[in-house]
Design an enzyme around this catalytic site. Structure first.
Site, PDB file in Angstrom:
ATOM      1  N   CYS A  52       0.836  -1.208   0.000  1.00  0.00           N
ATOM      2  CA  CYS A  52       0.000   0.000   0.000  1.00  0.00           C
ATOM      3  C   CYS A  52       0.876   1.266   0.000  1.00  0.00           C
ATOM      4  O   CYS A  52       1.859   1.345   0.730  1.00  0.00           O
ATOM      5  CB  CYS A  52      -0.929  -0.002   1.220  1.00  0.00           C
ATOM      6  SG  CYS A  52      -2.047   1.410   1.212  1.00  0.00           S
ATOM      7  N   CYS A  56       0.033   4.883   6.968  1.00  0.00           N
ATOM      8  CA  CYS A  56      -0.651   4.690   8.257  1.00  0.00           C
ATOM      9  C   CYS A  56       0.318   4.037   9.257  1.00  0.00           C
ATOM     10  O   CYS A  56       0.812   2.935   9.001  1.00  0.00           O
ATOM     11  CB  CYS A  56      -1.895   3.842   8.076  1.00  0.00           C
ATOM     12  SG  CYS A  56      -2.956   4.435   6.747  1.00  0.00           S
ATOM     13  N   CYS A  59       0.036   0.279  10.356  1.00  0.00           N
ATOM     14  CA  CYS A  59      -0.309  -0.757   9.387  1.00  0.00           C
ATOM     15  C   CYS A  59       0.878  -1.488   8.759  1.00  0.00           C
ATOM     16  O   CYS A  59       1.725  -0.881   8.098  1.00  0.00           O
ATOM     17  CB  CYS A  59      -1.151  -0.138   8.274  1.00  0.00           C
ATOM     18  SG  CYS A  59      -1.691  -1.370   7.090  1.00  0.00           S
ATOM     19  N   CYS A  96     -16.405  -9.215   4.870  1.00  0.00           N
ATOM     20  CA  CYS A  96     -15.859  -7.885   4.624  1.00  0.00           C
ATOM     21  C   CYS A  96     -14.575  -8.046   3.821  1.00  0.00           C
ATOM     22  O   CYS A  96     -13.626  -8.668   4.294  1.00  0.00           O
ATOM     23  CB  CYS A  96     -15.597  -7.185   5.956  1.00  0.00           C
ATOM     24  SG  CYS A  96     -14.948  -5.528   5.716  1.00  0.00           S
ATOM     25  N   CYS A 128     -19.502  -6.528   2.684  1.00  0.00           N
ATOM     26  CA  CYS A 128     -18.914  -5.237   3.036  1.00  0.00           C
ATOM     27  C   CYS A 128     -17.595  -5.116   2.285  1.00  0.00           C
ATOM     28  O   CYS A 128     -16.947  -6.122   1.995  1.00  0.00           O
ATOM     29  CB  CYS A 128     -18.679  -5.189   4.549  1.00  0.00           C
ATOM     30  SG  CYS A 128     -17.799  -3.717   5.104  1.00  0.00           S
ATOM     31  N   CYS A 188     -19.941   1.677   7.745  1.00  0.00           N
ATOM     32  CA  CYS A 188     -19.215   1.077   8.865  1.00  0.00           C
ATOM     33  C   CYS A 188     -17.998   1.960   9.095  1.00  0.00           C
ATOM     34  O   CYS A 188     -17.181   2.127   8.192  1.00  0.00           O
ATOM     35  CB  CYS A 188     -18.795  -0.349   8.480  1.00  0.00           C
ATOM     36  SG  CYS A 188     -17.686  -1.096   9.684  1.00  0.00           S
ATOM     37  N   ARG A 260     -18.532  -3.205  17.097  1.00  0.00           N
ATOM     38  CA  ARG A 260     -17.789  -4.444  16.793  1.00  0.00           C
ATOM     39  C   ARG A 260     -16.446  -4.537  17.512  1.00  0.00           C
ATOM     40  O   ARG A 260     -15.625  -3.619  17.437  1.00  0.00           O
ATOM     41  CB  ARG A 260     -17.550  -4.526  15.269  1.00  0.00           C
ATOM     42  CG  ARG A 260     -16.836  -5.801  14.831  1.00  0.00           C
ATOM     43  CD  ARG A 260     -16.852  -5.986  13.319  1.00  0.00           C
ATOM     44  NE  ARG A 260     -18.204  -5.930  12.832  1.00  0.00           N
ATOM     45  CZ  ARG A 260     -18.664  -5.059  11.929  1.00  0.00           C
ATOM     46  NH1 ARG A 260     -17.849  -4.202  11.387  1.00  0.00           N
ATOM     47  NH2 ARG A 260     -19.925  -5.072  11.565  1.00  0.00           N
TER      48      ARG A 260
HETATM   49  S1  SF4 Z   1      -4.440   1.023   6.725  1.00  0.00           S
HETATM   50 FE1  SF4 Z   1      -2.769  -0.009   5.617  1.00  0.00          FE
HETATM   51  S2  SF4 Z   1      -3.733  -0.815   3.802  1.00  0.00           S
HETATM   52 FE2  SF4 Z   1      -5.143   0.725   4.626  1.00  0.00          FE
HETATM   53  S3  SF4 Z   1      -4.570   2.642   3.617  1.00  0.00           S
HETATM   54 FE3  SF4 Z   1      -3.364   2.578   5.496  1.00  0.00          FE
HETATM   55  S4  SF4 Z   1      -1.386   1.626   4.887  1.00  0.00           S
HETATM   56 FE4  SF4 Z   1      -2.898   1.188   3.266  1.00  0.00          FE
END
Ligand code: SF4
Length: 362
Positions: A52, A56, A59, A96, A128, A188, A260
């Site tokens: 990705c 974040c 993540c 999901c 979802c 959600c 949840r």
């Molecule tokens: S949470 Fe992870 S997968 Fe989702 S946008 Fe952020 S870096 Fe990408």
């Protein structure tokens, strides 16, 4: 009655009540709006893992950090169908599907996701998706395919969001939720606690969610699972008491919402989870993995349900099954829009450090 004018001070006052009072109040609200013995069970399926472009801080799927996860390209429709059937036979009413994308792009891959939605809808399961930012047209195409819910978490308060993510802004999240609301798909949206935020930030996130009108139909409350290689790898795990307070407060301010229990359940005892169900949690993610982090296995969950006298909620108990329109009959076509999602690009020191560390490991 559902209120949409909650203030941070009011929410903090609820969160900080003596615990027994907080639990009693939350359980009372819960019983007024839901069957306390029913819990909705969702299975989270990572249909496209890793790589990705976002940053974040929590993540492991962000390409810029060095983690142990194995990435995979978009799964096939038949693979997804097989997994959905497995989830259904083990008691899930909802699948999901998560893809590690910044935003949805019209094209072959999105068409494939639409086909996955049609396929799971035909299995009489709620579908979802969590695919990143979406435009109104994309949300309507998902709705037409038979999507039941779209997940897009606010993650934290607007202020603390800036300490975790620099590649998009809070307003992009709110705009996506508003695009979903223009379709028939339910919303959600929830967040993560334990990222180093203050209690004020937790309350701030609940203000942002509870003042949406209508409020989200479901709200996942995640406990951060710190993953090695991510900027938040050294965060202390939160205690069950914090989770309990967050669940109870969410229940009180969002009485109709399905709350949840999501990431972090492997660290919770059965007693802890039972208290959360008492305090108003009425949904869980099932399956041995939550995208990339561990989760209790389904048999253990079903044993816990038996012990507590809980029953899995049937599909479409809260809202009827959406009709699914075939690709040929679709009235919404790809617009190939170029939406201007933001990219604030401010410096988050721990994200920069984790990225630099990852480079030395490659
Ligand atoms: S949470 Fe992870 S997968 Fe989702 S946008 Fe952020 S870096 Fe990408």
């Amino acid at each position: 009655m559902t209120r949409n004018d909650w203030t941070k001070e009011e929410i903090l006052a609820i969160y900080n009540k003596p615990l027994m009072e907080l639990l009693y109040e939350a359980a009372t609200v819960h019983r007024k709006h839901h069957d306390p013995n029913k819990v909705q069970v969702s299975t989270l399926l990572s249909i496209k893992t890793g790589g990705c472009p976002e940053d974040c801080g929590y993540c492991p799927q962000a390409a810029r950090y060095h983690t142990d996860i194995e990435g995979n390209d978009l799964m096939s429709v038949s693979q997804v169908k097989a997994q959905a059937l497995r989830a259904k036979s083990s008691g899930s009413s909802r699948v999901c599907m998560g893809a590690a994308w910044r935003n949805v792009k019209d094209g072959e891959e999105f068409d494939k996701v639409l086909e996955m939605v049609r396929t799971i809808n035909k299995l009489d399961m709620e579908v979802c998706c969590t695919l990143g930012m979406v435009t109104e047209n994309q949300a309507k195409r998902l709705a037409e395919a038979g999507l039941y819910a779209y997940n897009h978490n606010l993650d934290s308060s607007e202020e603390y969001y800036k300490e975790v993510i620099s590649t998009r802004g809070y307003q992009d999240r709110l705009d996506t939720i508003s695009n979903v609301r223009k379709s028939k798909v339910t919303v959600c949206s929830g967040g993560i606690i334990g990222m180093g935020e203050s209690l004020g930030d937790r309350a701030g996130m609940l203000v942002a969610l509870a003042t949406l009108n209508p409020q989200p139909e479901s709200t996942p409350i995640n406990a951060l699972v710190p993953v090695e290689g991510t900027p938040l790898e050294e965060q202390q795990k939160i205690s069950i008491w914090e989770m309990l307070r967050m669940v109870a407060t969410t229940r009180i301010v969002m009485p109709e919402t399905q709350v949840r229990l999501s990431a972090g359940r492997t660290d919770m005892s059965r007693e802890g989870q039972a208290m959360c169900f008492f305090a108003g949690a009425n949904s869980i993610f099932a399956g041995d993995k939550l995208l990339t982090t561990p989760n209790p296995n389904v048999d253990d969950d079903m044993e816990m349900f038996k012990l507590l006298g809980l029953e899995p909620q049937k599909a479409f108990e809260k809202k009827s099954q959406p009709q699914s329109v075939s690709a040929e009959e679709s009235k919404y076509k790809p617009l190939n829009e170029k939406p201007k999602w933001s990219r604030p690009g401010h410096t988050i020191v721990r994200n920069v450090e984790a990225k630099a560390k990852a480079k030395t490991k490659v």
